[in-house]
Design a protein around this motif. Sequence first.
Motif: not given
Length: 400
Positions: A276-297
């Motif tokens: 069992m783990h402590l968990s926090t789900v963080i959500k947000g809207e991108l600043l620019k459309a050209d930011i990819s999932s890999l950029d975020l990673a």
Amino acid sequence: MVSKQKVVIEHELLDEYEVGDFFIETPKRTILGKGVYMHVPTGEPHQNQMEGLSDRVASVLKKAKEQGHLRSVVTGAVPFDYYKKACLLVPESIQIAPSLQQEERAVSGSASVTVNRLVSNPSPEHYKLGVMQGIERIRSGELDKIVLSRSLEVSLNEPIDLPQLLRNLAYQNKHGYTFAAPIEYGNQKASLIGASPELLVSRQGMYAIANPLAGSRPRSEDPVENQRREEELLSSPKDLHEHAVVVEAVVKGLRPLLKTIEVPEKPSVVYTETMMHLSTVIKGELLKADISSLDLAIALQPTPAVCGAPTEKARQAITEIEPFDRGFFTGTIGWCDAEGDGEWVVTIRCAEAKGDSLRLFAGAGVVSESKPEEELAETGAKFQTMLRAMGIDTEQLKDI
């Protein structure tokens, strides 16, 4: 991208997996990639391989599309050490299906295997000494947190049945991320296989989600005891501090890339089959459309959940304390399409597999209040995900 793909029944994708394929099942979808259409080029030798990686991925996806490969998705794994080469490619073919994690699944039977050799690196006693070194660095003010891990080198009496192992992991891992991917060290090829509970980051359209986990307890078979441990976890100053350090770092990494960000005030608890783990789900809207999932990673990895804080000092301390190369353990594995959508998972609860041998990994977060024997026990509990899926009798491993 996902909506354009051929939809098939998820168990067929599991049945179609062969060694060398890319496979990932998430709570939303299952992806199977076969063959190699195009490799993502590596960076300059002895340089940070993350520099320019997003551009190289975008270039490969564009080139594949121009050549008529319309179902272009980059898949693969990125190692913990950014100076080591990532294994990313565009598969020859991609199949995508809805996830069936929430469906009732039959238990996948597998015969127990015989272990010829099993070695803990470092040994349990040396691991506890390493934890003490980490605690000393934290108390001296050098670090806020460090994650220290160990590996289990397992040799079996016959070649590993990777498709069956993957099936077992998928059937047991009802809420997380089950994966397999080809990896390579120099000329040595192997398979990275596992069942991670932790999403590093996902992107769909203009929205991103990260779900850091930190602070853990082994899961009990007794529901009453589980409830006690969950309450203890939610009120533990040590675990809440460890978790807060990770959440703070994730928010710091994402904030420059997001227009808005939502962070819950308190963590919740998520369960895996063994932990069992402590968990926090963080959500947000991108600043620019050209930011990819890999950029975020790339902006997030490695988080303090798998490395420590401050990141670079913790990473250096890990290389000095741990007596082995982590390889792809605590890196990230996932996919990214031409629109930038994708999912990247923290590569934990995993093993490198080749022939009749595997190298399993498990780590534990160390803070000033940590106790070496408890961190050792936590790594032992985390090994259970892979050991159970392999059909290894864990009673014989009590002292590992």
